[in-house]
Enzyme design. Structure first.
Site, PDB file in Angstrom:
ATOM      1  N   GLU A   1       0.798  -1.237   0.000  1.00 54.10           N
ATOM      2  CA  GLU A   1       0.000   0.000   0.000  1.00 54.10           C
ATOM      3  C   GLU A   1       0.827   1.281   0.000  1.00 54.10           C
ATOM      4  O   GLU A   1       0.629   2.169   0.829  1.00 54.10           O
ATOM      5  CB  GLU A   1      -0.957  -0.013   1.196  1.00 54.10           C
ATOM      6  CG  GLU A   1      -1.928  -1.182   1.172  1.00 54.10           C
ATOM      7  CD  GLU A   1      -2.834  -1.234   2.400  1.00 54.10           C
ATOM      8  OE1 GLU A   1      -2.769  -0.299   3.224  1.00 54.10           O
ATOM      9  OE2 GLU A   1      -3.589  -2.207   2.535  1.00 54.10           O
TER      10      GLU A   1
ATOM     11  N   GLU B   1      -6.412 -10.758  -0.931  1.00 49.20           N
ATOM     12  CA  GLU B   1      -7.168 -10.542   0.309  1.00 49.20           C
ATOM     13  C   GLU B   1      -8.663 -10.544   0.004  1.00 49.20           C
ATOM     14  O   GLU B   1      -9.408  -9.689   0.460  1.00 49.20           O
ATOM     15  CB  GLU B   1      -6.737  -9.235   0.977  1.00 49.20           C
ATOM     16  CG  GLU B   1      -5.249  -9.169   1.283  1.00 49.20           C
ATOM     17  CD  GLU B   1      -4.821  -7.875   1.967  1.00 49.20           C
ATOM     18  OE1 GLU B   1      -5.691  -7.177   2.545  1.00 49.20           O
ATOM     19  OE2 GLU B   1      -3.617  -7.562   1.938  1.00 49.20           O
TER      20      GLU B   1
END
Length: 372
Positions: A160, A265
């Protein structure tokens, strides 16, 4: 006469064959169904890693071929104090994967969130120099990857680092080192274990600005001779967003760079999205009832919509199975999903393939049947 008798027996034989095939399909697990397509994985929490949640452990062993640690390998847990590494939980995680012959993913080496404060500051609480941060990054990555060399097959190296508009996140890593912290992380990880696969992991990877920034990042790494094997597409999805078209475009874009896409995810929320409802969380709470409509379970209509979303996604994954390395669910059952309290405390969600009673939802068999 013999031909006539065979013709009479034919319907019985066909029915027996159909019944046998149907029973075989019913007994097939997710990992068996997808073994020639891609790895099918799940994230493990501490109760599962340490064998306390026995029912979840049995699901993991029977249904999944890959595992990733939900939290225990993040930097605040592995190195809470400088130079003091805590490997107990992560060691148990890796041992579980090895014992069950699974494809093991290390998550993650560098992330601005869940990073200990000491990583970025000196004894006076001020930002460290670029040279000090480089050394700390190198020591952290080298120590961890070397510890698991040859045992962990792939690493989420950086997590991220790019915003949805394509700008770099103004994290402490970026504030002190600029864009250079990402190539350094990939360099150190590769040096510590040259055989491990290395990934960049992020969410909303289908946003045009973010997609273009990731493409640029990958090209930069490759131009510098650094290893990168894949892009982790986090895929915390809703019923309507992203569209299958923009999601597919991202998979193809990353694959065209010579990489594999990994769905890292995955969960699909059945609840209405609060984003856009209000910019103020106190206002969002006024809509809590509307944002949490299924306290006791999904309605048949809502469950059908949710199920079709999963089926459409897996049809897409199968269509591009040559471009995809693994599909990993972010959790085992609805009971343990992080989506239950996000972004409004107390919300009850149903985003995973196994319900709160550890039972496979009907969609599991349908996902298995897609591979036939």
């Amino acid at each position: 006469m013999r031909t006539y008798k065979l013709l009479l027996l034919l319907p019985t034989l066909l029915l027996a064959l159909f019944s046998c095939t149907a029973q075989k399909s019913k007994n097939t697990t997710l990992k068996d169904a997808y073994k020639d397509k891609f790895f099918i994985g799940t994230a493990l929490n501490l109760d599962q890693i340490h064998g306390k949640d026995v029912q979840s452990v049995e699901i993991v062993k029977s249904q999944f071929s890959s595992i990733v640690a939900e939290n225990c390998m993040k930097s605040m847990y592995l190195q809470p104090e400088e130079g003091k590494f805590f490997f107990d939980d992560a060691d148990k995680f890796v041992e579980f994967g090895e014992k069950n012959k699974m494809f093991i993913i290390g998550h993650n080496l560098l992330w601005h969130s869940q990073a200990p404060r000491w990583f970025f500051t000196d004894k006076d609480g001020k930002n460290v120099t670029p040279e000090v941060l480089k050394e700390r990054i190198k020591n952290h990555i080298t120590t961890i990857v070397t510890h698991y060399k040859g045992r962990i097959q792939g690493w989420d190296v950086v997590n991220e680092a790019i915003l949805d508009d394509g700008q770099y996140r103004k994290s402490k890593f970026y504030e002190i080192l600029g864009e250079e912290f990402i190539p350094l992380a990939f360099q150190y990880a590769h040096e510590a274990d040259p055989d491990a696969e290395l990934y960049y992991n992020d969410y909303n990877e289908w946003f045009p600005g973010k997609r273009e920034a990731i493409v640029k990042l990958v090209k930069t790494l490759k131009e510098r001779g650094l290893r990168i094997d894949g892009i982790g597409m986090q895929s915390h999805l809703g019923i309507e967003t992203p569209s299958l078209e923009e999601y597919e475009k991202a998979i193809i874009t990353y694959s065209d760079l010579g990489l594999k896409a990994s769905i890292t995810e995955l969960d699909v929320s059945a609840l209405p999205s609060p984003w856009g409802t209000s910019a103020n969380i106190s206002d969002v709470n006024k809509y809590k009832k509307e944002l949490d409509p299924y306290k006791t379970g999904l309605t048949p209509e809502a469950e059908k919509v949710w199920e079709n979303r999963y089926l459409d996604l897996f049809k897409l994954y199968l269509k591009h199975q040559d471009r995809i390395r693994r599909v990993t669910l972010w959790g085992v059952t609805d009971l343990q999903s992080w989506k239950n309290d996000f972004p409004v405390r107390g919300r009850t969600d149903y985003p995973l393939l196994f319900d709160r009673n550890y039972k496979a939802k009907p969609v599991v068999q349908k996902l298995i049947d897609l591979t036939k």
